[in-house]
Each structure stands twice: as C-alpha cells, then as structure tokens.
Design a protein around this motif. Structure first.
Motif, PDB file in Angstrom:
ATOM      1  N   ILE A   1       0.840  -1.206   0.000  1.00  0.00           N
ATOM      2  CA  ILE A   1       0.000   0.000   0.000  1.00  0.00           C
ATOM      3  C   ILE A   1       0.872   1.252   0.000  1.00  0.00           C
ATOM      4  CG2 ILE A   1      -1.764   1.298   1.245  1.00  0.00           C
ATOM      5  CD1 ILE A   1      -2.724  -1.378   2.413  1.00  0.00           C
ATOM      6  N   ARG A   2       1.937   1.243   0.782  1.00  0.00           N
ATOM      7  CA  ARG A   2       2.818   2.412   0.837  1.00  0.00           C
ATOM      8  C   ARG A   2       3.509   2.657  -0.506  1.00  0.00           C
ATOM      9  NH1 ARG A   2       3.710   0.495   6.114  1.00  0.00           N
ATOM     10  NH2 ARG A   2       5.543  -0.703   5.506  1.00  0.00           N
ATOM     11  N   ARG A   3       3.744   1.584  -1.248  1.00  0.00           N
ATOM     12  CA  ARG A   3       4.458   1.713  -2.511  1.00  0.00           C
ATOM     13  C   ARG A   3       3.559   2.224  -3.637  1.00  0.00           C
ATOM     14  NH1 ARG A   3       9.105  -0.067  -4.909  1.00  0.00           N
ATOM     15  NH2 ARG A   3       8.998  -0.550  -7.129  1.00  0.00           N
ATOM     16  N   VAL A   4       2.322   1.694  -3.737  1.00  0.00           N
ATOM     17  CA  VAL A   4       1.483   2.005  -4.902  1.00  0.00           C
ATOM     18  C   VAL A   4       0.148   2.651  -4.541  1.00  0.00           C
ATOM     19  CG1 VAL A   4       2.534   0.146  -6.221  1.00  0.00           C
ATOM     20  CG2 VAL A   4       0.415  -0.298  -4.979  1.00  0.00           C
ATOM     21  N   GLY A   5      -0.199   2.738  -3.270  1.00  0.00           N
ATOM     22  CA  GLY A   5      -1.472   3.335  -2.881  1.00  0.00           C
ATOM     23  C   GLY A   5      -2.584   2.304  -2.778  1.00  0.00           C
ATOM     24  N   HIS A   6      -3.697   2.725  -2.164  1.00  0.00           N
ATOM     25  CA  HIS A   6      -4.802   1.806  -1.879  1.00  0.00           C
ATOM     26  C   HIS A   6      -5.446   1.243  -3.145  1.00  0.00           C
ATOM     27  CE1 HIS A   6      -4.311   3.585   2.067  1.00  0.00           C
ATOM     28  NE2 HIS A   6      -5.207   2.752   2.572  1.00  0.00           N
ATOM     29  N   ALA A   7      -5.754   2.105  -4.106  1.00  0.00           N
ATOM     30  CA  ALA A   7      -6.504   1.660  -5.285  1.00  0.00           C
ATOM     31  C   ALA A   7      -5.717   0.652  -6.105  1.00  0.00           C
ATOM     32  CB  ALA A   7      -6.885   2.865  -6.145  1.00  0.00           C
ATOM     33  N   ARG A   8      -4.446   0.918  -6.359  1.00  0.00           N
ATOM     34  CA  ARG A   8      -3.638  -0.005  -7.151  1.00  0.00           C
ATOM     35  C   ARG A   8      -3.359  -1.289  -6.383  1.00  0.00           C
ATOM     36  NH1 ARG A   8       0.746   4.385  -9.520  1.00  0.00           N
ATOM     37  NH2 ARG A   8      -0.650   5.354 -11.074  1.00  0.00           N
ATOM     38  N   ALA A   9      -3.139  -1.166  -5.072  1.00  0.00           N
ATOM     39  CA  ALA A   9      -2.911  -2.366  -4.265  1.00  0.00           C
ATOM     40  C   ALA A   9      -4.156  -3.256  -4.263  1.00  0.00           C
ATOM     41  CB  ALA A   9      -2.539  -1.970  -2.839  1.00  0.00           C
TER      42      ALA A   9
END
Length: 413
Positions: free
Chosen positions: A68-76
């Motif tokens: 989540i920290r790397r790509v954000g909630h939506a992409r994760a």
C-alpha cells in the motif's frame, strides 16, 4: 487533509466491491473442501487447504503495508484482486491437490490484503460520528455475500470448473466499483508496529481471546464442509449448511454484544464459550438424517465463535489508550492469523487418529480452556465501568481487524 464524505452512501463503492469478493469467497469456501473430500486426494489435503488460507493470511499481514505504501490503496486493491483471480484460475485448471493447497495459500494472502485495504479506506472515508455504522454495514454486507456465495454453490454443478470460474467472474466484478469510485485515496498508512507486551499488559483476556477466535473460526468455518462431504451430504445440502451458518453471526452476536455493553464483558465471554461447548455437544450427537436441526446447530456454533472475536476486541479497546489503537489492531491481526494457522494444522495432523469430528473436539477444547482462563482473570482485575467503554460493534472473525494499517490520524480526528 482531504475532506471526508458525509454519508454512508459515499462508501458504497467499497462495500459493493467487497460484497462481490465475498460471494466468490463463499463459493470457494464451500467448493474446495467439498471437491477435495470427494476426490482421490490423500485425507490430509482438505485440512491442508484450510490451513494454507490462514498461513497465507499471515503472509498478507507482512506484505500488505509495504504494498500500500508503494502504490497506494486503489492499485494495491487491483493487485490483490488479480491474485485472487490467479488462485481461482489455478483451481479451475483441474484437480491437482498440491496446486489447490498452494492456491488457497495465495488466496489467503490476497484476501487479508483486501481486508486491510478496504478497512483502511473505510476508516479514512468515514467521519467519526458514523464510522461505527459504516463498519457494521461493511461486515454485514460481507457476511451476506459469504452466505450468498455458499448458496450459489448449491445451484451449479460441482463437477468441472464452473465454481472457480464463477468466483473469477465476481472477483473481476469487484474491480469495477473501486475502479470507478470518486472517493479520495487515503494517505499512505503508518508503519505497522507489533507490541505484544502492551496488549498483554492492557488485556490478557482480549489477547488470548483473539488467539482463541482465530483457531475457532478457521476450524469451524473451514472443516464443516469437509465433515459434511465426508458423511456423503449432497452438494446442495452442503451449500445450504454453509449458507445458514453465516447468519448465526447475526442471531448470536447482536444480543451477546449488547449484553456485553451492560455487564462485565468477561462474563459474556464465558457465557459465549459455554454456548460453543453446548453447540459442540449437539453437533456430536446430531445426525445428518435431520439436516434442518444440524444446520441450526452449526449456525449456533459459528455465531458463538464469531462472538468471541468481537467481544474480545471490544474488551481490548476498553482498556487501551486511543493513542495505542494502531499497534493494538496490528498485534491482534497477527495473533489471529497465527492461531488460525496453528489450530487447523493440529486438526489436520490429528484427524487420521480421531476422525472427521476432530475439529469439533478441537473447538470445544479451545473454548473450554479459554473460559477457564477468563474465569481465572476475573479475580485479577476490575471491569471497566460501562460509561467508559467503547461501544460494541458487529465484527466477523472471518474478517480480522485489518484496520491495523490505518494511519493514526483516522482515530485522532
């Protein structure tokens, strides 16, 4: 900070997506144990598939935060949905027992990641005065989705690969509401911190309760369809059994939760363990010739198991400073996942010795030991006054408190 939505309708996309996920999950929770038990696979394989779900969930606790920290909630969320689809696709390719076991582990990791993302997003999107209602709606929709998926399993052929294909359909459908949502993406979550000494210091009853709930939930929900299939119960009746079990949560948890807001929660936990013991004795004596009675017994069984988790969580919140809610939730999530791995593994190992009823004995043993522990703790510490308690909220042990990754600001608003 981004302005939060002002009503329950604003979180409809998250709830809709996770409900679609739950339908697919309910389908596979019924289909995989049923198919493996009826196949030529070794006797240990169905239990191993259950254990791998929980082990995968433990892995999900580790990988979700960095993802989540790397790509954000939506992409994760999209990535975790892709993993769910891949796990179902592996099962759709044909009966390969070891592949199926590994696929269930992959599902466990992606499923826990889904919960973490969804609960984190919900906590960020909902205002303080209706956050409790939002989470209750979320849990209720997910439980109804699980039941619906189990019911759908009874309406389609179990032979062939149609059940996993239906799961793939609903999982792909789940991508649409999140992909089209206008909800603002939450900020990157804080680092998850595990603090077992703090949790134990605040509430040994809650910590051991979550451990007990992890084992109880996974053995009851995971091994019931194995038990039914081993007794030559038809596909339709296995589906109906799993469908009815999901609604035991509502029938048992609401009254027990309300009672725990008024009296010592530890007394309610002991009472809930006694319910599990009663349900266990009834499950051992009930026969498959009276399926209606058996379904009611297992609904009581499942509902009581879910109630241990929710009341233990409420008890932990009562005794924890709000500043420690994030490490509390993190620790509880890992504890639940660890117990949900170990107890089914023990049941799988012991099943050749004690037979298909081993999971019932295991659930009764866990409930009895936990009741004795709570009884011993009653003399050690006074109960928190009712006026100082957190309000009880509907929770499901099948969706452990994955809000562990929610940033501290969500609680501090």
């Amino acid at each position: 900070m981004t302005k939060q939505p002002s009503s329950l309708t604003s979180i409809a996309s998250i709830v809709a997506s996770m409900t679609a996920v739950a339908i697919g999950n309910g389908m596979m929770l019924a289909y995989v144990p049923f198919a493996l038990t009826r196949s030529d696979a070794p006797d240990w394989v169905p239990g191993a598939a259950v254990t791998m779900i929980a082990f995968g969930g433990l892995v999900g606790c580790v990988i979700a935060g960095p993802m989540i920290r790397r790509v954000g909630h939506a992409r994760a969320f999209s990535c975790s949905m892709a993993l769910v689809i891949l796990s179902a696709l592996a099962i759709a390719l044909g009966m390969h027992p070891l592949v199926w076991v590994l696929a269930r582990g992959l599902y466990g990791a992606s499923g826990n990641t889904n919960f973490i993302i969804a609960q984190s997003w919900l906590n960020h999107a909902s205002a303080n005065h209706w956050r409790g209602k939002a989470m209750a709606l979320f849990y209720m929709a997910y439980v109804i989705g699980l039941g619906t998926g189990a019911w759908l399993f009874g309406q389609i052929p179990a032979d062939g690969n149609l059940p996993p294909l239906v799961t793939i359909f609903f999982t792909a459908l789940a991508l649409l509401p999140i992909g089209l949502t206008r909800l603002p993406t939450p900020p990157a979550p804080a680092k998850v911190s595990i603090d077992i000494p703090m949790v134990w210091r605040n509430s040994p009853v809650a910590f051991i309760g979550v451990l007990a709930a992890g084992g109880l939930s996974m053995v009851v929900q995971g091994f019931t369809p194995i038990y039914a299939a081993a007794n030559n119960v038809s596909q339709g009746d296995v589906a109906n059994l799993m469908f009815v079990m999901q609604f035991g949560l509502i029938a048992i948890q609401y009254p027990m939760g309300t009672l725990s807001d008024r009296i010592d929660r530890r007394l309610v936990l002991i009472g809930t363990c006694l319910l599990i013991l009663v349900a266990g004795f009834l499950a051992l004596s009930a026969t498959f010739s009276n399926l209606i009675l058996l379904m009611l017994v297992f609904a009581l069984f499942a509902g009581a198991v879910e109630t241990v988790y929710s009341i233990a969580n409420a008890h932990a919140n009562d005794r924890t400073d709000p500043a420690d809610f994030v490490p509390l939730a993190s620790t509880m999530l890992v504890a639940w996942s660890a117990a949900a791995t170990v107890v089914p593994l023990m049941v799988t190992v012991l099943m050749p010795v004690f037979g298909p009823r081993t999971f019932i004995y295991a659930a009764m043993a866990v409930a009895a030991l936990y009741a004795l522990f709570v009884l011993a703790r009653l003399r050690k510490r006074d109960e928190v006054p009712a006026a100082e308690r957190e309000s009880f909220e509907l929770k499901s042990a099948q969706m452990p408190n994955a809000g562990a990754l929610v940033e501290a600001e969500a609680r501090a608003e």
